[in-house]
Design a protein around this motif. Structure first.
Motif, PDB file in Angstrom:
ATOM      1  N   GLY A 108      97.050  42.456  31.938  1.00 46.45           N
ATOM      2  CA  GLY A 108      98.048  42.904  32.914  1.00 46.45           C
ATOM      3  C   GLY A 108      97.707  42.540  34.343  1.00 46.45           C
ATOM      4  N   ILE A 109      96.796  41.588  34.500  1.00 48.96           N
ATOM      5  CA  ILE A 109      96.408  41.164  35.853  1.00 48.96           C
ATOM      6  C   ILE A 109      97.159  39.869  36.164  1.00 48.96           C
ATOM      7  N   GLU A 110      98.258  40.015  36.881  1.00 45.81           N
ATOM      8  CA  GLU A 110      99.098  38.858  37.192  1.00 45.81           C
ATOM      9  C   GLU A 110      99.598  38.930  38.628  1.00 45.81           C
ATOM     10  N   ARG A 111      98.776  39.500  39.490  1.00 43.94           N
ATOM     11  CA  ARG A 111      99.183  39.585  40.888  1.00 43.94           C
ATOM     12  C   ARG A 111      99.074  38.226  41.544  1.00 43.94           C
ATOM     13  N   THR A 112      98.763  38.189  42.798  1.00 46.23           N
ATOM     14  CA  THR A 112      98.655  36.937  43.539  1.00 46.23           C
ATOM     15  C   THR A 112      97.506  36.113  42.969  1.00 46.23           C
ATOM     16  N   ILE A 113      97.833  34.984  42.389  1.00 48.96           N
ATOM     17  CA  ILE A 113      96.805  34.117  41.818  1.00 48.96           C
ATOM     18  C   ILE A 113      96.700  32.860  42.653  1.00 48.96           C
TER      19      ILE A 113
END
Length: 114
Positions: A108-113
């Motif tokens: 669930g880690i899909e922030r600013t990449i």
């Protein structure tokens, strides 16, 4: 997530310290990187685990900061720095980067990449 085929055939690499910012120039290692150390831009170091083992560390000093790495075997290593919701991903191959991004998405880690 599973490790790509061929990992069982890899011999150990010579143990080394690898700058994560130079991972892309490294390419497919052709050996198992377990035991080597990743050096992050923050100066922090992280020992690469056995193939297929995901690991990470966080700082009690900076609770919004995490480092992660996965030894993907044939594609090499993927490394991640998460600081204040900004995710930076490095990999020894584009394949390792893609596997790392899929692993982050599963968590669930899909922030600013970057």
């Amino acid at each position: 997530m599973s490790v790509p085929p061929g990992a069982d055939d890899l011999q150990p690499c010579p143990v080394d310290t690898i700058d994560v910012t130079a991972l892309a120039q490294m390419g497919e290692p052709g050996c198992n990187l377990a035991g080597s150390t990743l050096l992050f831009p923050t100066g922090e170091e992280y020992e690469i685990m056995e193939i297929g083992v995901a690991g990470g560390m966080s700082s009690s000093r900076m609770p919004t900061h995490q480092l992660r790495a996965v030894n993907w075997g044939v594609p090499g290593v993927g490394a991640v720095d998460i600081t204040d919701g900004v995710v930076t991903v490095w990999g020894s191959t584009q394949w390792a980067v893609e596997l790392q991004l899929k692993q982050l998405a599963l968590e669930g880690i899909e922030r600013t990449i970057r």
